[in-house]
Every structure is written in C-alpha cells, then in structure tokens.
Design an enzyme around this catalytic site. Structure first.
Site: not given
Ligand code: 5GP
Ligand code: ZN
Length: 143
Positions: A30-31, A93, A99-101
């Site tokens: 995660d970036i 989200q 995706h899974f964290h």
């Molecule tokens: P969500 O809130 O949708 O569950 O999580 C999205 C995740 O994707 C966030 O933790 C965010 O830091 C990560 N993320 C967003 N854009 C990018 C990207 O371009 N590359 C990577 N590696 N992670 C990303």
C-alpha cells in the site's frame, strides 16, 4: 475497467511494489500505509466489492491473504495484524476494485476499527436473522 487504478496496476500501466502474483491475484505494498508493512491483496479481474467478485477469485485472493500474512509475521514480527476489506463509500472504501488490507498492528497504534454497540429491541435480532437467512436460502436456489 479502463479508469480503475488497480486494474492499471494489474496491467503494469501504473507502477507498484509487488510482493507476489499468480494468474489471478496480486499482492502489493500500500502506497499510503496505515502502518509500515501494510499490504494489499486483490483479484486481477475487476470487481468492485464482495457483492460482484466471483467465488473463484475470492478464494484465490484469500489463499494469497493467508500466505502473505504468514510471510509478514515471519519477516516483520508484528505483535498483531488486521485483515480488513471495505465495501462501498459508506464503509470507507476509496478504490472500487475489491482488495484486502493486511495491516501490521501493535497495542495503542490508534488504528480505529472499534465500534460502540447497538442494543436490539425485543424480537429485533430474530427479525434480522430471519430476513438474512431467507435471502440466503433464495440465493442458493438460484445457483
Ligand atoms: P480502501 O479505502 O479502498 O479500502 O483502500 C484503498 C487503499 O489503496 C488505500 O489504503 C490507499 O493507500 C491505497 N492506494 C490508493 N492508490 C494507490 C496506488 O496507486 N498504489 C498503491 N500501491 N496503493 C494505493
Ligand atoms: Zn479494477
């Protein structure tokens, strides 16, 4: 999905730090980590949430979540870790490609997945249970 940033990561049109990949699944860093070592695991085929992902892609993703979790534990030794998956804007989200964290945790790290508790009125839990159980039964008939 052409506008989806995670599809672009799958197609290598956007860079990412890949940990592992197979035919169906990608695990990458995660970036913007909640904590250092924060990993994302996703199916390569686009689906927005738990509602539209195929069981096959979900199973393949969960196998990767298991393998990567063990590797995180062995490599980073966090006192704990959370596996988190969000569905819909209301859940937080932000990227609409399922995706899974996998987030390394330690006591008092301030990452909030805590909730207060609602109280059911008399019969209310049963009302929810019956509605959900009936929907599940109807679902298995259509398969
Ligand atoms: P969500 O809130 O949708 O569950 O999580 C999205 C995740 O994707 C966030 O933790 C965010 O830091 C990560 N993320 C967003 N854009 C990018 C990207 O371009 N590359 C990577 N590696 N992670 C990303
Ligand atoms: Zn996508």
């Amino acid at each position: 999905m052409s506008a989806c940033i995670f599809c672009k990561i799958v197609k290598k049109e956007l860079p990412s730090s890949i940990i592992a990949e197979d035919e169906n699944v990608l695990a990458f860093m995660d970036i913007m980590p909640a904590r250092k070592g924060h990993i994302l695991v996703m199916p390569k085929r686009h689906a927005e949430t738990m509602l539209d992902v195929s069981e096959e892609d979900l199973a393949a993703s969960m196998r990767m979540v298991k393998r990567v979790s063990v590797a995180l534990q062995e490599a980073v030794h966090p006192p704990g870790f959370s596996v988190v998956q969000l569905n819909g804007e209301a859940s937080g989200q932000t990227v609409f490609h399922i995706h899974f964290h996998i987030i390394p945790r330690k006591t008092g790290d301030g990452i909030a997945m805590k909730w207060s508790h609602e109280t059911y009125l008399a019969g209310e839990m049963e009302h929810y249970r019956v509605k959900i159980a009936e929907a599940l039964k109807a679902q298995s008939k259509t398969r």
